[in-house]
Motif scaffolding. Sequence first.
Motif, short mmCIF file in Angstrom:
data_model
loop_
_atom_site.label_atom_id
_atom_site.label_comp_id
_atom_site.label_asym_id
_atom_site.label_seq_id
_atom_site.Cartn_x
_atom_site.Cartn_y
_atom_site.Cartn_z
N CYS A 7 -4.19 -1.08 5.92
CA CYS A 7 -3.02 -0.89 6.50
C CYS A 7 -2.86 -1.61 8.18
O CYS A 7 -1.91 -1.46 8.72
N LEU A 30 0.73 4.70 0.91
CA LEU A 30 -0.11 5.57 2.01
C LEU A 30 0.31 7.05 1.57
O LEU A 30 1.57 7.42 1.96
N ILE A 39 3.81 -1.09 3.82
CA ILE A 39 3.34 0.31 3.67
C ILE A 39 4.44 1.21 3.42
O ILE A 39 5.34 1.16 4.24
N PRO A 80 0.82 -6.25 8.57
CA PRO A 80 1.17 -4.82 7.99
C PRO A 80 2.59 -4.43 8.87
O PRO A 80 2.88 -4.87 10.05
N THR A 136 0.79 -1.09 -0.13
CA THR A 136 -0.08 -0.06 0.12
C THR A 136 0.97 1.09 0.12
O THR A 136 1.86 1.26 0.72
#
Length: 193
Positions: A68, A31, A103, A77, A29
């Motif tokens: 997340c 972010l 992340i 995560p 991910t």
Amino acid sequence: MTQTCTHCGFTHNCYCEAIPTIASDLYLTLLTHPNELGRATNTGKLIAKMLAQAEITEWQRKQPCPRCTGESNLYPPVLLFPSENSVSIADWQAQHPGKSHFIVLDATWQEAKKMLNRSTWLQSLPQVHIESAQASQYQLRRNQQGGNLCTFEVCAQLVRELGDEDEANAMLTFFNDYLQRFQAERSGHALHR
């Protein structure tokens, strides 16, 4: 009259056909800081175009991203951010065999530090760092600090450290080509090869 590509947004230097398909099972991910979403110089958007399991999510200071926090996915995560508390990718994998959900803070370094400092939910995540000795090829923004990599380069190094050397090299080859196309596009002309 030249048309703007509806996929990449470039008019003179479409890079769509140059994007490699990266066969990595990396679960990621990005972010993304709200300021980053509108920047032409953002490189995170490129990652989402080549990694099947990469998603861009806008950072919210107080509202954790369900993807997340581990609530809505199968993999633990872990925040990719160099700090006193971070461990190397190799150490993390030795302690946590199997897939992880990485992340990456997609922002300038100054913004990324603020994102972490302002979000207790981010601070609560375990942290890892990459072991890169390469210099950044990214020269699209001013006031860059030496030794820092852009989001794209960080993700390519992550792919490398997870054991996909060929895929990481394909990513960086594309990125070098993209940087040339971007500079030509910003100048308003087609790249001459």
